[in-house]
Design an enzyme around this catalytic site. Structure first.
Site, mmCIF file in Angstrom:
data_model
loop_
_atom_site.group_PDB
_atom_site.id
_atom_site.type_symbol
_atom_site.label_atom_id
_atom_site.label_comp_id
_atom_site.label_asym_id
_atom_site.label_seq_id
_atom_site.Cartn_x
_atom_site.Cartn_y
_atom_site.Cartn_z
ATOM 1 N N LYS A 194 0.883 -1.167 0.000
ATOM 2 C CA LYS A 194 0.000 0.000 0.000
ATOM 3 C C LYS A 194 0.919 1.215 0.000
ATOM 4 O O LYS A 194 1.428 1.620 1.032
ATOM 5 C CB LYS A 194 -0.878 -0.007 1.254
ATOM 6 N N GLU A 269 9.386 1.032 11.008
ATOM 7 C CA GLU A 269 10.525 1.928 10.734
ATOM 8 C C GLU A 269 9.974 3.339 10.763
ATOM 9 O O GLU A 269 9.267 3.741 9.838
ATOM 10 C CB GLU A 269 11.120 1.631 9.348
ATOM 11 N N CYS A 303 14.228 10.007 6.425
ATOM 12 C CA CYS A 303 14.095 9.661 7.847
ATOM 13 C C CYS A 303 15.432 9.676 8.566
ATOM 14 O O CYS A 303 15.512 9.989 9.742
ATOM 15 C CB CYS A 303 13.452 8.288 7.993
ATOM 16 N N GLU A 399 10.056 16.299 14.805
ATOM 17 C CA GLU A 399 10.612 16.022 13.475
ATOM 18 C C GLU A 399 9.920 16.923 12.452
ATOM 19 O O GLU A 399 8.702 16.877 12.309
ATOM 20 C CB GLU A 399 10.364 14.549 13.107
HETATM 21 P P1 NDP Z 1 2.692 8.423 7.386
HETATM 22 O O1 NDP Z 1 2.849 7.727 8.670
HETATM 23 O O2 NDP Z 1 1.721 9.534 7.290
HETATM 24 O O3 NDP Z 1 2.265 7.389 6.235
HETATM 25 C C1 NDP Z 1 3.021 6.244 5.918
HETATM 26 C C2 NDP Z 1 2.136 5.264 5.159
HETATM 27 O O4 NDP Z 1 1.085 4.817 6.000
HETATM 28 C C3 NDP Z 1 1.445 5.863 3.935
HETATM 29 O O5 NDP Z 1 1.310 4.878 2.932
HETATM 30 C C4 NDP Z 1 0.093 6.252 4.501
HETATM 31 O O6 NDP Z 1 -0.882 6.402 3.514
HETATM 32 C C5 NDP Z 1 -0.175 5.062 5.398
HETATM 33 N N1 NDP Z 1 -1.141 5.295 6.466
HETATM 34 C C6 NDP Z 1 -1.516 6.473 7.034
HETATM 35 N N2 NDP Z 1 -2.407 6.249 8.040
HETATM 36 C C7 NDP Z 1 -2.571 4.907 8.107
HETATM 37 C C8 NDP Z 1 -3.347 4.055 8.946
HETATM 38 N N3 NDP Z 1 -4.118 4.537 9.926
HETATM 39 N N4 NDP Z 1 -3.291 2.714 8.729
HETATM 40 C C9 NDP Z 1 -2.510 2.203 7.762
HETATM 41 N N5 NDP Z 1 -1.755 2.961 6.941
HETATM 42 C C10 NDP Z 1 -1.774 4.294 7.109
HETATM 43 O O7 NDP Z 1 4.147 8.888 6.969
HETATM 44 P P2 NDP Z 1 4.593 9.754 5.718
HETATM 45 O O8 NDP Z 1 4.155 9.080 4.444
HETATM 46 O O9 NDP Z 1 4.195 11.167 5.946
HETATM 47 O O10 NDP Z 1 6.171 9.600 5.767
HETATM 48 C C11 NDP Z 1 6.977 10.411 6.518
HETATM 49 C C12 NDP Z 1 7.386 9.733 7.810
HETATM 50 O O11 NDP Z 1 8.000 8.475 7.523
HETATM 51 C C13 NDP Z 1 8.418 10.524 8.581
HETATM 52 O O12 NDP Z 1 8.103 10.508 9.949
HETATM 53 C C14 NDP Z 1 9.706 9.744 8.342
HETATM 54 O O13 NDP Z 1 10.666 9.928 9.338
HETATM 55 C C15 NDP Z 1 9.208 8.335 8.263
HETATM 56 N N6 NDP Z 1 10.147 7.491 7.530
HETATM 57 C C16 NDP Z 1 10.862 6.539 8.221
HETATM 58 C C17 NDP Z 1 11.804 5.767 7.567
HETATM 59 C C18 NDP Z 1 12.582 4.709 8.283
HETATM 60 O O14 NDP Z 1 13.128 3.820 7.608
HETATM 61 N N7 NDP Z 1 12.695 4.738 9.595
HETATM 62 C C19 NDP Z 1 12.084 5.953 6.129
HETATM 63 C C20 NDP Z 1 11.256 6.943 5.515
HETATM 64 C C21 NDP Z 1 10.322 7.694 6.203
HETATM 65 P P3 NDP Z 1 -1.182 7.888 2.950
HETATM 66 O O15 NDP Z 1 0.123 8.533 2.653
HETATM 67 O O16 NDP Z 1 -1.949 7.615 1.730
HETATM 68 O O17 NDP Z 1 -1.921 8.613 4.043
#
Ligand code: NDP
Length: 495
Positions: A194, A269, A303, A399
């Protein structure tokens, strides 16, 4: 420099009616609702994707379960490795197409899409392919006393866990999607991805390439949509593991949901507020180009990249002056212009989030360099350097996931360790010094999953990656991912 010419194949792909990729083919979505994919450099809609309903998710999960029980389970580890390598070859061959899809939908500079996102996806996938033939159990010698001359032996099997739900953020959707595909497929699992609603195109295209690579239908499925679609996926009883990359609040919600869905395994992650320490002996002119690169790559939307700079007080003024001068010379421009050094933020909600932090810093007179959202089309902000007021400052603890970096001087090693660890996060950190002895003494005291010396941000598949504290649960890469994607079955035999 001028804009890169958009490939015809990319134009055609973006113009498609995108449904979901289920059981080896593109299928129409159940719902008619669409999400616009907006080019962050121009604010123009370049494509539309579908929203996955509960029925769409169920179809995808059933297809993955069928492929797990039949097609994929029947392949040998060698065959799995060969197919993953073939997919890596196809990613390489279609590199420009995938890079353009990423840059057009997420504002990643085209050269970063080409030489980081696509190139690293190939490297990681080939690394995972190599693991397929090396995942084994162990034999053991039990110590059960023998009463009548009987003997005992035991061994373990590492068995694939089943259908994996891979939930991917928008910042490096292709590469993070590949991390999840590589981990799942090499261990014998199948996957439903997803992607983020803002960045789904490259993974939809990747799923097609997987069929071309000979990966059986149903092994890789992609259902697009928003958070709700992800929730349906986690709730599915056929999903045996959730691999999530994203923010801490979503990660916590997903962890709770997975636990309440019959203890579905979960790895998280999550985010970071990563610290770097510039020690007294650091040569600022030498480290500056690398510091700029690792901090502002993809506009800080990484991240692992640093947002908190702790600088020995003897080097503070020099670093601040040189960083400020360098930032003001960044050429800000379209992601599709090869001459741009710094592109837009990836999407409108994230632009507003970062702008909120810039406004906060401006109101508190913390801006040292940059600090403005550009008054033009596109989600552009300046790369920004701020001073932290104190450790209670929200800019010290939250962050921003953007190009907003704070600096603070330190005096003693004890003070440095305390400042670096003063965070709910613990993803990455780095020490910049030529004093290896001092670095080796500091490393065990710093709370981070990954610690670098004289580098930061860049990951390698041979090195485990993951967070401590609120930055996550579990490790990716190296041999660390194997435990998460397999069940360890113990077998004891009396003979
Ligand atoms: P989000 O947590 O908003 O979203 C991540 C994914 O989860 C997206 O596909 C999102 O869909 C989906 N999602 C959102 N809400 C739900 C839910 N309730 N149930 C299931 N899936 C859900 O993160 P971002 O996309 O904004 O990414 C940025 C964040 O990711 C930052 O905090 C960054 O630090 C972290 N990150 C961590 C990494 C690591 O390896 N530690 C690497 C890269 C990023 P949708 O976008 O369609 O809402």
């Amino acid at each position: 420099m001028s804009e890169v010419q958009i490939l015809q194949s990319v134009q055609q792909f973006m113009a498609r009616q995108h449904g979901h990729f289920i059981d080896g083919k593109l299928v129409a979505a159940e719902l008619l609702d669409k999400v616009d994919i907006v080019n962050p450099s121009t604010e123009q809609v370049v494509a539309q994707i579908s929203i996955g309903s509960q029925q769409d998710v169920e179809n995808a999960v059933k297809s993955a379960e069928h492929a797990f029980q039949n097609a994929w389970a029947e392949t040998t580890p060698y065959e799995r490795g060969v197919k993953l390598n073939k997919l890596a070859d196809l990613i390489e061959q279609h590199g420009e197409e995938l890079a353009q899809l990423e840059s057009l939908s997420t504002g990643k500079l085209i050269n970063i899409s080409r030489h980081l996102e696509v190139a690293q996806s190939v490297i990681f996938l080939r690394y995972f392919a190599g693991w397929a033939t090396k995942i084994n159990g162990q034999t053991m010698q039990p110590s059960i006393p023998s009463m009548q001359g009987e003997k005992y032996t035991a061994f373990t099997l590492r068995q694939p866990i089943g259908v994996v739900a891979g939930i991917v953020p928008w910042n490096f959707s292709l590469m993070i999607g590949v991390w999840k595909i590589g981990s799942a497929l090499t261990t014998g699992c199948t996957i439903v991805l997803k992607p983020s609603e803002f960045a789904s195109l490259s993974l939809l295209r990747l799923a097609e390439l997987a069929i071309e690579a000979g990966i059986p239908a149903g092994v890789i499925n992609v259902v697009t949509g928003k958070g709700e679609t992800g929730q349906y996926l986690i709730e599915s009883p056929l999903v045996k593991k959730v691999s999530f990359t994203g923010s801490v609040p979503t990660g916590i919600a997903i962890g709770k949901l997975a636990m309440s869905s019959d203890l579905t395994r979960v790895s998280l992650e999550l985010g970071g507020k990563n610290a770097i320490a510039v020690l007294a002996d650091a040569n600022i002119d030498e480290i500056l180009p690398t510091l700029l690169q690792v901090t502002f790559v993809h506009q800080g939307q990484v991240c692992a990249s640093p947002e908190r700079f702790f600088v020995h007080h003897t080097k503070y003024d020099e670093l601040v002056e040189k960083l400020s001068n360098a930032l003001s010379s960044f050429k800000i421009g379209s992601a599709m212009d090869e001459g741009s050094m710094f592109g837009p933020l990836s999407n409108q909600p994230h632009f507003h989030k970062v702008k909120h932090y810039l406004d906060m810093a401006k109101a508190n007179k913390q801006i040292i360099a940059g600090g403005e959202a550009l008054d033009q089309t596109g989600y552009f902000v300046q790369p920004t350097l701020i001073s932290f007021k104190n450790t209670d400052d929200p800019l010290f603890s939250e962050e921003t996931f953007g190009p907003v970096v704070g600096v603070m001087p330190f005096d003693t090693d004890e003070e440095l360790i305390q400042l670096m660890n003063q965070s709910r996060f613990g993803l990455t950190a780095s020490i910049w010094t030529n004093d290896l002895s001092k670095a080796l003494r500091l490393i065990p005291k710093i709370e981070a999953g990954t610690l670098w010396v004289n580098m930061h941000t860049f990951l390698d598949p041979s090195v485990p990656f993951g967070g401590v504290k609120a930055s996550g649960i579990g490790r990716e890469f190296s041999d660390a991912f194997i435990e998460d994607y397999t069940e360890l079955k113990s077998v004891m035999i009396r003979y």
